[in-house]
Design a protein around this motif. Sequence first.
Motif, short mmCIF file in Angstrom:
data_model
loop_
_atom_site.label_atom_id
_atom_site.label_comp_id
_atom_site.label_asym_id
_atom_site.label_seq_id
_atom_site.Cartn_x
_atom_site.Cartn_y
_atom_site.Cartn_z
N LYS B 108 0.83 -1.21 0.00
CA LYS B 108 0.00 0.00 0.00
C LYS B 108 0.87 1.26 0.00
CE LYS B 108 -4.31 -1.62 1.97
NZ LYS B 108 -5.42 -1.27 2.84
N LEU B 109 1.98 1.21 0.72
CA LEU B 109 2.87 2.37 0.74
C LEU B 109 3.61 2.51 -0.60
CD1 LEU B 109 4.18 2.13 4.41
CD2 LEU B 109 2.55 3.77 3.49
N LYS B 110 3.88 1.36 -1.26
CA LYS B 110 4.48 1.43 -2.60
C LYS B 110 3.50 2.07 -3.58
CE LYS B 110 8.04 -2.06 -3.19
NZ LYS B 110 8.35 -3.45 -3.62
N ASP B 111 2.22 1.71 -3.44
CA ASP B 111 1.20 2.31 -4.32
C ASP B 111 1.15 3.83 -4.15
OD1 ASP B 111 0.56 -0.20 -5.18
OD2 ASP B 111 -1.26 -0.40 -3.97
N GLN B 112 1.43 4.29 -2.94
CA GLN B 112 1.47 5.74 -2.67
C GLN B 112 2.74 6.39 -3.23
OE1 GLN B 112 -0.30 7.93 0.02
NE2 GLN B 112 -1.98 6.68 -0.72
N ILE B 224 -1.80 8.38 8.16
CA ILE B 224 -1.20 7.10 7.77
C ILE B 224 -2.24 5.98 7.89
CG2 ILE B 224 0.66 5.44 8.21
CD1 ILE B 224 2.16 7.84 9.64
N THR B 225 -3.03 6.02 8.97
CA THR B 225 -4.04 4.98 9.17
C THR B 225 -5.04 4.96 8.02
OG1 THR B 225 -3.80 5.35 11.53
CG2 THR B 225 -5.66 4.01 10.85
N GLU B 226 -5.44 6.14 7.56
CA GLU B 226 -6.40 6.19 6.45
C GLU B 226 -5.85 5.42 5.24
OE1 GLU B 226 -7.27 10.35 5.68
OE2 GLU B 226 -7.85 10.66 7.78
#
Lengths: 93, 494
Positions: B108-112, B224-226
């Motif tokens: 998910k962080l890579k997608d961001q 970050i949680t979102e």
Amino acid sequence: MLTREEVIKIANLARIQLSQEEVEKFQKQLSTILDYVEELKKVDTANVPEVFEVTGLQNIQRDDKVETADNHQEIFKNAPEMKDGYYKVKAIL
Amino acid sequence: MDFAYLSLTELREKLDKKEISSVELTKYFLGRIKKSDLNAFITVSEEEAVQQAKAADDFIASPGENPFLCGIPYAAKDMFLTKGIPTTAASEILDNYIPPYDATVIGKLKDQKSVLLGKLNQDQFAHGSSGETSAYGPTKNPWDKTRLTGGSSSGSGASVSAGLSPFALGTDTGGSIRNPAAHCGVTGYKPTYGRVSRYGVIAMASSLDSIGFLSLSVEDAAHITEIIAGQDPKDSTTGQVEVPAYAKNFKNNLNGVKIGIPKEYFIEGMEEGVKAKVLEAVKELEKLGAQTVEVSLPTTRYAQMVYAIICPSEISSNLARYDGIRYGHTVHGTAKDLMEVYTRSRAEGFGDEAKRRIMTGTYVLSAGYYDAYYKKAQKVRSLIIKEFAEVFKKVDVLVAPATPSVATKLGSAADNPLHGYIADQLNIPASLAGLCAISIPCGFARPSDGDAPSLDGLPVGLQIIGPQFGEQKIFNVGYAYQQATDWHKKHPLV
């Protein structure tokens, strides 16, 4: 206090080889932990159900969809020995 | 220019306005990591980080909106599988392991297009609350390098506190995010069990493992949680509960909010300074409009013992996978038979704490002992869950100390088999009930075991506990507190 034999039996079940010194060390330390949790016996749990999870979710499934995984080589690279696409293990008989 | 300790919103603005590039920002934090002597990182993935930053800069240069974390660097506890980047769990048994896939949260962080700086030190397999069980040595506390960071997310605590990364992923099974957050003076969020996917995070105790992070503020935490929360088809324990826009719902006051102060959390033997700071924080919350009331959770005391049975039980099962055959440290080449591959690979690969927990679990689950230990513990766990449910009918959140003391000296956990259970006794109850909680800085107190570099002492953590999926409630209380105080803006001299 756990006996030496009990510690050796536990280690064997857990598939961890222990030296003589380790058997003695863990005999003491595991006994300390078991003494520590002994106090739980004081809690009245008559008619209290056990709980195994906290989500309340049941039968969660996902679509049975075929996906391609092309990372066999990356997975196998972590293995000590492979042959013809199989993990090689020592003889068990 | 100095970019450490800027909020995520400030970093977003600077990147969007092209005041700084992601590559510059990434190199800035890599430089700080290089200069740091805290032993916070196990692996610094410099090359990959710069590549990811370049990709983020290309994306920012292209037309259209940028994802909130695009181009912003972060670091991850070494429990998170990262494709192509070593993941060790701070153990010897995984010291040569290269994951073939990413954890869901990493994905998910890579997608961001967020930038991974590297992998952080921790207690081995997350077993402990000191950082001392790491095969790579303990992490040092940025406020006092002769002291521990707490753990198990030890590197995550040091990294955020010392400004080595704007935030850091961690895991919390019985306090492993809240404990180092408290000791390092940063914000630490342990999600509701099932709020954030566990997929691809090395399993410790599966009915308790919660995937969260440490950050510089509650506001950053909400953002970050979102991004990382939500249902994951690959983790069937993630609930279908919608993820709200937490940060949009913040208010500056606590009018109408009911806060419970559980009296059992102010234990005998806790440091007076810690107690005083927590009670001062309660006063501040009242000033903000909250109504506070003393509540009782009588089974609290037993939670640590329940945990000392359930956690090792699940560990003994989860760590059975390390067999010296498919991956990890092995004696395959020299063993005479399969049994020896298992027993010697595991003997050489696991540290003492992992061995203790595996054997404790093996014993309490073995024939003849299951009812007396495991079943008993799961019954007491029922009582703990019920007590929380009752109390949350009366109050919105609970407020308590995060830890009974400030950071202790390096070596103080040493070979004490009970250290982790006792240090985390105020964190464990919420974990057993699958609740959400945060620890936020609420001042400084002098340690009871010697001096600290500053006369003010060392950071104290305020724990805010909410009901399951009550993230908005705990964030609101934490946010309002951080609007009125500046403890979270105090940083160590490093």
